[in-house]
Scaffold this motif. Structure first.
Motif, PDB file in Angstrom:
ATOM      1  N   ARG A 136       0.836  -1.248   0.100  1.00 50.65           N
ATOM      2  CA  ARG A 136      -0.013  -0.106   0.032  1.00 50.65           C
ATOM      3  C   ARG A 136       0.883   1.144   0.118  1.00 50.65           C
ATOM      4  O   ARG A 136       1.821   1.460   0.679  1.00 50.65           O
ATOM      5  N   HIS A 146      -1.011  -4.590   3.292  1.00 51.61           N
ATOM      6  CA  HIS A 146      -2.607  -5.073   3.883  1.00 51.61           C
ATOM      7  C   HIS A 146      -2.652  -6.738   3.948  1.00 51.61           C
ATOM      8  O   HIS A 146      -2.382  -7.698   3.124  1.00 51.61           O
ATOM      9  N   ASP A 150     -10.196  -7.674   1.504  1.00 53.56           N
ATOM     10  CA  ASP A 150     -11.366  -6.430   1.790  1.00 53.56           C
ATOM     11  C   ASP A 150     -12.582  -6.800   0.874  1.00 53.56           C
ATOM     12  O   ASP A 150     -12.333  -6.960  -0.478  1.00 53.56           O
ATOM     13  N   HIS A 225     -17.082  -2.018   4.198  1.00 55.68           N
ATOM     14  CA  HIS A 225     -16.365  -3.088   3.635  1.00 55.68           C
ATOM     15  C   HIS A 225     -16.181  -3.830   4.756  1.00 55.68           C
ATOM     16  O   HIS A 225     -15.957  -3.389   5.787  1.00 55.68           O
ATOM     17  N   HIS A 227     -13.113  -6.093   6.325  1.00 57.72           N
ATOM     18  CA  HIS A 227     -11.791  -6.572   6.189  1.00 57.72           C
ATOM     19  C   HIS A 227     -11.599  -7.908   6.914  1.00 57.72           C
ATOM     20  O   HIS A 227     -12.000  -8.055   8.162  1.00 57.72           O
TER      21      HIS A 227
HETATM   22 ZN   LIG Z   1      -8.695  -4.081   4.704  1.00 59.36          ZN
END
Ligand SMILES: [Zn+2]
Length: 249
Positions: A136, A146, A150, A225, A227
């Motif tokens: 990222r 990450h 997601d 979202h 994760h």
């Molecule tokens: Zn995430």
């Protein structure tokens, strides 16, 4: 998943991989263990060792190596509000305390396997999820990779337990927002972050498919979202790997 054959009647089975313990469990007539390789592990050879005390009390040993191959991770560029990236000293302290709390939890190995059979997706539908391990770049600067997958979803969409486990932690963390961590035993944990609502209590045993909360955008999130993460001890592993585990038991 590591399968150990020819030691079905053993009194004791133990082993390690890269110096980290393998927690064996009875699997059908034999034994098996989960082996987690962290997403930042260096490719190369890794040594394993297994020791068995057989039915007559005699020790037996085996060892060898496996190859850790490299995997390409996508690069993801994100723009986030400054206070979510350049933390105030207070936020910095809070995030560090919360990270330490998670590390302590992941180092706790419950002695019994609670999960069984197939793992389920934590969300309905067939959204493949955004790749695990992406490198990222946030506001132009490289950050931590990450460590989960997601799934974009509507706020309020139900989130379910991927397998049987004990609710080990509920919290409202700086980065993860409202979260649930399930302890599946023998060092395996699954993580559900950014929830809008949590529907379970700490210490409760949940079954695969049980509702544990709803999708939200709490903590550091650009929109609603889920994760979804998985830990095997200190190793951050791809939770999608759990969905393809060849576990029938
Ligand atoms: Zn995430």
């Amino acid at each position: 998943m590591v399968f150990l054959a020819g030691a079905g009647g053993a009194r004791e089975v133990e082993g390690n991989l890269r110096g980290r313990p393998l927690h064996f469990f009875r699997y059908g007539e034999e034994h098996a263990a989960l082996a987690g390789i962290d997403l930042d592990a260096k490719p190369g050879k890794a040594t394993w060792r297994v020791g068995v005390v057989d039915a007559r009390g005699a020790p037996r040993k085996a060892s060898g190596t496996i190859a850790i191959r490299s995997r390409k991770f996508p690069v993801q560029r994100l723009t986030l509000a400054k206070p979510m990236v350049d933390l105030s000293p207070e936020a910095e302290r809070r995030a560090a305390t919360e990270a330490a709390r998670l590390r302590t939890l992941y180092a706790t190995v419950a002695p019994e396997r609670l999960w069984h059979g197939r793992f389920a997706r934590p969300l309905g539908g067939d959204n493949p999820g955004e790749a695990f391990g992406s490198r990222r770049i946030i506001n132009g600067r490289p950050r931590m990779p990450h460590s989960g997958v997601d799934f974009a979803a509507e706020r309020g969409a139900p989130v379910v337990a991927a397998n049987r486990g004990r609710v080990a932690l509920i919290g409202d963390f700086f980065f993860a927002g409202r979260l649930v961590v399930l302890d599946h035993g023998l060092g395996l944990y699954t993580l559900y972050f950014h929830l809008d609502r949590v529907d379970v209590d700490e210490g409760t045993l949940v079954e695969r498919g049980d509702s544990i909360g709803t999708v939200g955008a709490t903590g550091r999130a650009t929109g609603p979202h889920l994760h979804w993460g998985a830990q095997l001890g200190p190793a951050r592993v791809d939770p999608l790997g759990l969905l393809t585990l060849a576990a029938e038991d």
